[in-house]
Design a protein around this motif. Structure first.
Motif, PDB file in Angstrom:
ATOM      1  N   LEU A  65       0.993  -1.504  -0.118  1.00  0.00           N
ATOM      2  CA  LEU A  65      -0.104   0.365   0.217  1.00  0.00           C
ATOM      3  C   LEU A  65       0.604   1.396   0.030  1.00  0.00           C
ATOM      4  O   LEU A  65       0.734   2.455   0.056  1.00  0.00           O
ATOM      5  N   HIS A  66       2.269   1.831  -0.354  1.00  0.00           N
ATOM      6  CA  HIS A  66       3.132   2.848  -0.312  1.00  0.00           C
ATOM      7  C   HIS A  66       4.095   2.278  -0.332  1.00  0.00           C
ATOM      8  O   HIS A  66       4.944   1.042  -0.202  1.00  0.00           O
ATOM      9  N   ILE A  67       4.094   1.954  -2.185  1.00  0.00           N
ATOM     10  CA  ILE A  67       5.651   1.997  -2.818  1.00  0.00           C
ATOM     11  C   ILE A  67       5.902   3.690  -3.818  1.00  0.00           C
ATOM     12  O   ILE A  67       4.628   3.705  -4.802  1.00  0.00           O
ATOM     13  N   HIS A  68       6.487   3.656  -4.124  1.00  0.00           N
ATOM     14  CA  HIS A  68       7.378   4.732  -4.572  1.00  0.00           C
ATOM     15  C   HIS A  68       7.598   4.382  -6.109  1.00  0.00           C
ATOM     16  O   HIS A  68       9.081   3.547  -6.421  1.00  0.00           O
ATOM     17  N   ALA A  69       6.962   4.136  -7.236  1.00  0.00           N
ATOM     18  CA  ALA A  69       7.562   3.244  -8.349  1.00  0.00           C
ATOM     19  C   ALA A  69       8.621   3.880  -9.156  1.00  0.00           C
ATOM     20  O   ALA A  69       9.563   3.603  -8.931  1.00  0.00           O
ATOM     21  N   THR A 220      -0.686  10.271   1.252  1.00  0.00           N
ATOM     22  CA  THR A 220       0.367  10.437   0.993  1.00  0.00           C
ATOM     23  C   THR A 220       1.154  10.302   2.373  1.00  0.00           C
ATOM     24  O   THR A 220       0.540   8.547   2.872  1.00  0.00           O
ATOM     25  N   HIS A 221       2.020  11.503   2.624  1.00  0.00           N
ATOM     26  CA  HIS A 221       2.611  10.287   3.961  1.00  0.00           C
ATOM     27  C   HIS A 221       2.437  11.542   5.714  1.00  0.00           C
ATOM     28  O   HIS A 221       1.983  12.553   5.315  1.00  0.00           O
ATOM     29  N   LEU A 222       2.079  10.542   6.647  1.00  0.00           N
ATOM     30  CA  LEU A 222       1.672  11.384   7.890  1.00  0.00           C
ATOM     31  C   LEU A 222       2.222  10.674   9.327  1.00  0.00           C
ATOM     32  O   LEU A 222       2.827   9.306   9.286  1.00  0.00           O
ATOM     33  N   ALA A 260       1.054   6.506   4.892  1.00  0.00           N
ATOM     34  CA  ALA A 260       1.954   5.818   4.696  1.00  0.00           C
ATOM     35  C   ALA A 260       2.870   6.146   6.353  1.00  0.00           C
ATOM     36  O   ALA A 260       2.454   7.173   6.772  1.00  0.00           O
ATOM     37  N   HIS A 261       3.209   5.656   7.283  1.00  0.00           N
ATOM     38  CA  HIS A 261       4.147   4.850   8.285  1.00  0.00           C
ATOM     39  C   HIS A 261       3.283   5.912   9.743  1.00  0.00           C
ATOM     40  O   HIS A 261       3.087   5.086  11.101  1.00  0.00           O
ATOM     41  N   VAL A 262       2.420   6.581  10.106  1.00  0.00           N
ATOM     42  CA  VAL A 262       1.813   7.183  11.004  1.00  0.00           C
ATOM     43  C   VAL A 262       2.450   6.312  11.811  1.00  0.00           C
ATOM     44  O   VAL A 262       1.706   5.681  12.801  1.00  0.00           O
ATOM     45  N   SER A 311       6.196  -1.462   1.081  1.00  0.00           N
ATOM     46  CA  SER A 311       7.600  -1.517   0.833  1.00  0.00           C
ATOM     47  C   SER A 311       8.253  -0.024   0.708  1.00  0.00           C
ATOM     48  O   SER A 311       9.685   0.242   1.051  1.00  0.00           O
ATOM     49  N   ASP A 312       7.959   0.840   0.561  1.00  0.00           N
ATOM     50  CA  ASP A 312       7.703   1.937   0.539  1.00  0.00           C
ATOM     51  C   ASP A 312       9.346   2.274  -0.375  1.00  0.00           C
ATOM     52  O   ASP A 312      10.074   3.110   0.119  1.00  0.00           O
ATOM     53  N   ILE A 313       9.511   1.246  -1.283  1.00  0.00           N
ATOM     54  CA  ILE A 313      10.499   1.375  -1.684  1.00  0.00           C
ATOM     55  C   ILE A 313      10.818   2.730  -2.824  1.00  0.00           C
ATOM     56  O   ILE A 313       9.308   3.646  -2.953  1.00  0.00           O
TER      57      ILE A 313
HETATM   58 ZN    ZN Z   1       6.876   6.932   0.936  1.00  0.00          ZN
END
Ligand code: ZN
Length: 429
Positions: A65-69, A220-222, A260-262, A311-313
């Motif tokens: 649910l969070h990947i920077h292609a 987004t990131h939180l 993402a993250h929280v 993965s947050d690649i």
């Molecule tokens: Zn990220």
């Protein structure tokens, strides 16, 4: 009507705390949807052929649910940097290359192929600010077989001068992107402000209007780190906290909200997570690599918050999100070691994040049960010669030491997917 029957050992989340195991069971699929799982084949299908996977496991497909292609080519590089050095030295120059759509095509084709190889069949993507590359990526996803959310990234301040949007243009381009990409059953648009410190209030409010008009969600990131949350609060004193900025600018409540993250949610963030049914995304490798901290996953799960895995690649370095299920357990043990009030995760809790919770964003997916889509993987037994493992041990071992070579089959909507065939198709987009 198309019907398939598979035999094997099936493991799937039953609840957030429990895994269900069906040993040597039959699973029937009717037009891509699971019809039955059990010791017998329903009478109507008695004469149909059965594909027998022996001691291999049938499990639900993974969801990232969070990947920077666009960061795919930089994974595993610069990992000894802290966040802002890493962004400036590696990430921003790499993302700038996506002004060139030929480069984007090559990179994005590899991301899609490798996610499929690693059994990620549902994904939620960041892209870059570039309209053409984001448009290309969206069209590639539509031909890939993946279930996905993707949009055009936004950032109009506190960014390098070679990678920053002009505010009015950013809003106009994003509205055009959403209008021109209504999506389909598999791929849907989503708004992607990078994170509050790189977006002006005017931009965020413009995105809020687009969210309301087109009923699109936000990714987004939180509260990614204490430094990020403090910076956001300083830049937006009228809102005072990271979550309140997105709420105040009207971005929440119009579609899925995926954050993402929280890692450090305050009472304000917790109220927002509950009110908007936010899916928080735990990305264990990335939060380690950027020294962000450890998400209080078990506490948040017990409070009833939705937590998926990512993965947050390229902040994270592993492509397979199953590795993040294992890493989530490891990090939770460290957190419990230093802060005993934080209970560690059981493997079942972590597997749930990477399959059932993440999959729930993509319809009836993320579990193997009647009525769910047959979005599934067949994985090796992971046993050493001479020593048998239980099904749960086999699954856990796959998440800890397995890789794409241990995935024998991938199914989306009941159809087999071949990552290499999809890759060739992607290069032709
Ligand atoms: Zn990220």
């Amino acid at each position: 009507m198309s019907v398939q029957i598979y035999k094997g050992t099936i493991v799937t989340s039953e609840t957030i705390d429990t895994l269900e195991v069906y040993e040597d069971a039959y699973l029937t699929v009717e037009d891509g949807v699971i019809r039955s799982i059990g010791d017998n084949i329903p009478d109507t299908y008695k004469d149909l052929p059965v594909t027998d996977y022996g001691r291999s496991l049938l499990i639900p497909a993974f969801s990232d649910l969070h990947i920077h292609a666009p960061q795919y080519h930089e994974r595993g590089v610069g990992m000894d940097c802290l966040l802002f050095d890493w962004l400036n030295t590696y990430t921003f120059p790499e993302e700038a290359r996506f002004a060139d759509t030929d480069y984007a095509r090559t990179a994005y084709a590899q991301v899609i192929r490798d996610l499929l190889r690693h059994g990620t069949l549902h994904a939620n993507f960041f892209t870059t600010i570039h309209y053409d590359a984001s448009d290309l990526f969206f069209r590639m996803l539509q031909k890939s077989g993946l279930y996905a959310f993707a949009g055009k990234l936004n950032m109009d301040m506190n960014s390098p001068d070679y990678l920053v949007e002009e505010t009015e243009q950013a809003i106009a381009d994003t509205e055009r992107f959403v209008a021109e990409h209504p999506g389909d059953d598999h791929v849907k648009p989503i708004l992607v402000p990078r994170f509050a410190p790189t977006c002006s209030e005017k931009l965020l409010k413009g995105l809020g209007r687009i969210a309301e008009s087109y009923h699109v969600g936000v990714h987004t990131h939180l509260v990614e780190s204490r430094a990020e949350a403090a910076w956001a609060a300083e830049l937006f004193p009228q809102y005072g906290s990271d979550g309140a900025i997105y709420e105040g600018c009207g971005l929440l409540g119009h579609g899925p909200a995926i954050m993402a993250h929280v890692i450090f949610p305050t009472e304000v963030e917790e109220r927002i997570l509950e009110k908007y049914d936010v899916v928080s995304v735990h990305c264990p490798d990335a939060t380690t690599n950027i020294t962000a901290g450890i998400m209080p996953v078990r506490r948040m799960q017990k409070q009833g918050f939705r937590i998926a895995a990512g993965s947050d690649i390229g902040g994270g370095h592993h492509t397979g999100v199953y590795t993040q299920a294992a890493r989530a357990v490891q990090l939770s043990k460290l957190k419990e070691f230093y802060e005993p009030e934080n209970e560690r995760l059981a493997f079942a809790n972590a597997f749930y994040m990477a399959t059932a919770e993440g999959g729930s964003v993509f319809g009836k997916a993320g579990r193997l049960a009647p009525g769910y889509r047959f979005d599934a993987l067949v994985i090796d037994s992971m046993e050493n010669e001479g020593k048998e493992l239980t099904p749960l041990e086999r699954l856990e071992r796959f998440c800890y030491i397995g890789d794409d070579r241990n995935i024998r089959e991938r199914f989306v909507d009941g159809r087999r997917i071949d990552p290499e065939e999809v890759y060739r198709k992607m290069l032709g987009c």
